[in-house]
Scaffold this motif. Structure first.
Motif, PDB file in Angstrom:
ATOM      1  N   VAL A 187       0.840  -1.201   0.000  1.00 25.05           N
ATOM      2  CA  VAL A 187       0.000   0.000   0.000  1.00 25.05           C
ATOM      3  C   VAL A 187       0.873   1.249   0.000  1.00 25.05           C
ATOM      4  N   LEU A 188       0.641   2.105  -0.984  1.00 24.76           N
ATOM      5  CA  LEU A 188       1.295   3.398  -1.080  1.00 24.76           C
ATOM      6  C   LEU A 188       0.282   4.489  -0.772  1.00 24.76           C
ATOM      7  N   VAL A 189       0.726   5.580  -0.178  1.00 25.92           N
ATOM      8  CA  VAL A 189      -0.180   6.676   0.179  1.00 25.92           C
ATOM      9  C   VAL A 189       0.415   8.001  -0.270  1.00 25.92           C
ATOM     10  N   TYR A 190      -0.426   8.786  -0.928  1.00 17.48           N
ATOM     11  CA  TYR A 190      -0.079  10.185  -1.203  1.00 17.48           C
ATOM     12  C   TYR A 190      -1.029  11.059  -0.399  1.00 17.48           C
ATOM     13  N   ASP A 191      -0.491  11.768   0.549  1.00 15.53           N
ATOM     14  CA  ASP A 191      -1.255  12.749   1.320  1.00 15.53           C
ATOM     15  C   ASP A 191      -0.268  13.719   1.942  1.00 15.53           C
ATOM     16  N   PRO A 192      -0.140  14.917   1.386  1.00 11.72           N
ATOM     17  CA  PRO A 192       0.862  15.861   1.891  1.00 11.72           C
ATOM     18  C   PRO A 192       0.577  16.379   3.288  1.00 11.72           C
ATOM     19  N   TYR A 193      -0.613  16.079   3.823  1.00 10.34           N
ATOM     20  CA  TYR A 193      -0.987  16.601   5.132  1.00 10.34           C
ATOM     21  C   TYR A 193      -0.895  15.565   6.251  1.00 10.34           C
ATOM     22  N   VAL A 194      -0.403  14.374   5.940  1.00 12.10           N
ATOM     23  CA  VAL A 194      -0.274  13.314   6.941  1.00 12.10           C
ATOM     24  C   VAL A 194       1.194  12.924   7.054  1.00 12.10           C
ATOM     25  N   ASP A 195       1.688  12.835   8.289  1.00 10.09           N
ATOM     26  CA  ASP A 195       3.083  12.481   8.526  1.00 10.09           C
ATOM     27  C   ASP A 195       3.378  11.052   8.080  1.00 10.09           C
ATOM     28  N   ALA A 196       4.607  10.848   7.634  1.00  8.51           N
ATOM     29  CA  ALA A 196       5.023   9.524   7.186  1.00  8.51           C
ATOM     30  C   ALA A 196       4.905   8.497   8.295  1.00  8.51           C
ATOM     31  N   GLU A 197       5.154   8.913   9.547  1.00 14.01           N
ATOM     32  CA  GLU A 197       5.090   7.982  10.673  1.00 14.01           C
ATOM     33  C   GLU A 197       3.686   7.398  10.835  1.00 14.01           C
ATOM     34  N   LYS A 198       2.662   8.238  10.675  1.00 14.48           N
ATOM     35  CA  LYS A 198       1.284   7.754  10.807  1.00 14.48           C
ATOM     36  C   LYS A 198       0.922   6.804   9.672  1.00 14.48           C
ATOM     37  N   ILE A 199       1.404   7.104   8.498  1.00 17.10           N
ATOM     38  CA  ILE A 199       1.140   6.229   7.363  1.00 17.10           C
ATOM     39  C   ILE A 199       1.853   4.894   7.532  1.00 17.10           C
ATOM     40  N   GLU A 200       3.096   4.930   7.978  1.00 13.46           N
ATOM     41  CA  GLU A 200       3.851   3.696   8.197  1.00 13.46           C
ATOM     42  C   GLU A 200       3.235   2.867   9.307  1.00 13.46           C
ATOM     43  N   ALA A 201       2.676   3.523  10.321  1.00 11.27           N
ATOM     44  CA  ALA A 201       2.029   2.800  11.421  1.00 11.27           C
ATOM     45  C   ALA A 201       0.823   2.007  10.938  1.00 11.27           C
ATOM     46  N   ALA A 202       0.229   2.449   9.825  1.00  8.55           N
ATOM     47  CA  ALA A 202      -0.911   1.740   9.255  1.00  8.55           C
ATOM     48  C   ALA A 202      -0.472   0.660   8.269  1.00  8.55           C
ATOM     49  N   GLY A 203       0.828   0.478   8.124  1.00 10.53           N
ATOM     50  CA  GLY A 203       1.344  -0.551   7.239  1.00 10.53           C
ATOM     51  C   GLY A 203       1.502  -0.110   5.799  1.00 10.53           C
ATOM     52  N   ALA A 204       1.606   1.198   5.576  1.00 12.45           N
ATOM     53  CA  ALA A 204       1.725   1.724   4.226  1.00 12.45           C
ATOM     54  C   ALA A 204       2.985   2.570   4.091  1.00 12.45           C
ATOM     55  N   GLU A 205       3.267   3.003   2.865  1.00 16.20           N
ATOM     56  CA  GLU A 205       4.454   3.811   2.577  1.00 16.20           C
ATOM     57  C   GLU A 205       4.015   5.160   2.024  1.00 16.20           C
ATOM     58  N   LYS A 206       4.528   6.238   2.593  1.00 13.76           N
ATOM     59  CA  LYS A 206       4.218   7.560   2.073  1.00 13.76           C
ATOM     60  C   LYS A 206       5.096   7.862   0.866  1.00 13.76           C
ATOM     61  N   VAL A 207       4.449   8.294  -0.238  1.00  9.12           N
ATOM     62  CA  VAL A 207       5.174   8.590  -1.469  1.00  9.12           C
ATOM     63  C   VAL A 207       4.588   9.845  -2.100  1.00  9.12           C
ATOM     64  N   GLY A 208       5.275  10.375  -3.105  1.00 10.60           N
ATOM     65  CA  GLY A 208       4.739  11.459  -3.902  1.00 10.60           C
ATOM     66  C   GLY A 208       3.709  10.942  -4.892  1.00 10.60           C
ATOM     67  N   LEU A 209       2.916  11.849  -5.443  1.00  7.10           N
ATOM     68  CA  LEU A 209       1.849  11.430  -6.352  1.00  7.10           C
ATOM     69  C   LEU A 209       2.399  10.751  -7.598  1.00  7.10           C
ATOM     70  N   ASP A 210       3.451  11.291  -8.174  1.00  2.83           N
ATOM     71  CA  ASP A 210       4.027  10.676  -9.375  1.00  2.83           C
ATOM     72  C   ASP A 210       4.497   9.252  -9.106  1.00  2.83           C
ATOM     73  N   ASP A 211       5.131   9.056  -7.964  1.00  2.56           N
ATOM     74  CA  ASP A 211       5.619   7.733  -7.585  1.00  2.56           C
ATOM     75  C   ASP A 211       4.451   6.771  -7.417  1.00  2.56           C
ATOM     76  N   LEU A 212       3.405   7.240  -6.746  1.00  6.33           N
ATOM     77  CA  LEU A 212       2.226   6.392  -6.520  1.00  6.33           C
ATOM     78  C   LEU A 212       1.599   5.975  -7.845  1.00  6.33           C
ATOM     79  N   LEU A 213       1.407   6.927  -8.750  1.00  5.44           N
ATOM     80  CA  LEU A 213       0.770   6.613 -10.024  1.00  5.44           C
ATOM     81  C   LEU A 213       1.612   5.658 -10.856  1.00  5.44           C
TER      82      LEU A 213
END
Length: 322
Positions: free
Chosen positions: A170-196
């Protein structure tokens, strides 16, 4: 003194749930069918509060209806309401942020699986007298694929729970959420281009703002994989529909599941294509979620009229008002 709550517009069979909330209150409930600001102004004069489903509530509405002391939106999104103008006029706006936490992620997953497994195509073929399992080829295995989430509020977080058994990355693009919170949910924070570029499945969960309108445009679609499937259960204008239809027709992406469109209902039928699955903005709905939505927003608006602080505010009339 009797106060008046006007329901500007609704597509429920009746207003029995709202009436039950107001049964012991000295409040008149009036249902209308106004969608434009002009229609709202004409039908809601003298109203102390508004309950809004789809109607556009602009600054002109607040100027023309000075008695309004609260606006409640049936649902989560408030893009049809000028919340800053409401704040400037001292009017709290409330929504219902938690009523469809189960329904929208479930519907999102249903659309995704319907697209991946070509279920609507097989259904139409069988009803047309055809029995051919190869008609849907190619179909790819879901397990082990990559899911990209655009936006990371409560709904996509619940979707992660629902797809756990599919062993998706699972990849996540959300500029308003910290990477730590996304990683805690088992996902990876990425930029929109990377996600697409990396995701086989892309699910849209962002709010509609000036910044996010047409977030998925022709350029974004061009960056997606040819085997990608796009699912949108958020707001129609987040996606450039014409660019999406062109991408599907050209085979630049594999398909789409759309619960929302830029115009609802559409004045012209959208693209009829086997690779696109449509539903009529119904992802929010179950009998339980609808009742919760209607009861919660009515209770919140009634509380405001009684001088109580709003439970689910989306603006701050104290800071924004005169």
């Amino acid at each position: 003194m009797t106060e008046t709550i006007v329901v500007t517009d609704y597509d429920f069979p009746d207003l029995s749930i709202e009436s039950s909330v107001l049964e012991d209150a000295d409040v008149e409930l009036r249902g209308e069918y106004a969608r434009t600001p002009e229609e709202v102004i004409d039908t809601a004069r003298g109203a102390d509060a508004l309950l809004v489903q789809y109607a556009e509530i602009t600054e002109a509405v607040f100027e023309a209806l000075p008695d309004v002391r609260a606006v409640g939106r049936y649902g989560i999104g408030v893009d049809s309401i000028d919340v800053d103008a409401a704040a400037a006029h001292g009017v709290p706006v409330v929504n219902v942020p938690d009523y469809c936490i189960e329904e929208v992620p479930t519907h999102t997953l249903g659309l995704l699986l319907a697209c991946v497994r070509k279920i609507p195509k097989y259904d139409r073929a069988i009803k047309g007298g055809e029995w051919d399992w190869t008609a849907g080829k190619p179909i790819h295995r879901v397990t082990g694929a990559t899911l990209g989430l655009v936006g990371f509020g409560k709904l996509p977080r619940r979707l992660i729970d629902l797809v756990e058994g599919f062993d998706l990355d699972v990849l996540v693009y959300d500029p308003y959420v910290d990477a730590e919170k996304i990683e805690a949910a088992g996902a990876e924070k990425v930029g929109l281009d990377d996600l697409l570029g990396r995701s086989r499945y892309v699910s849209i969960h962002a709010p509609l703002t000036d910044e996010t309108r047409h977030l998925i445009d022709a350029d974004a679609l061009d960056r997606m994989r040819e085997d990608a499937i796009l699912v949108n259960t958020a707001r129609g204008p987040l996606v450039d529909a014409e660019a999406l239809f062109e991408a599907v027709e050209a085979g630049d992406i594999a398909g789409a599941g759309l619960d929302v469109l830029p115009e609802e209902p559409p004045s012209d039928p959208p693209l009829d294509h086997d690779a696109i699955v449509y539903t009529p903005h119904v992802a929010f709905y179950s009998e339980a979620s609808e009742e919760t939505m209607r009861r919660t927003v009515t209770e919140d608006v009634l509380g405001i009229l009684r001088g109580e602080p709003p439970r689910n505010p989306v603006n701050d009339p104290v800071d924004g008002g005169d």
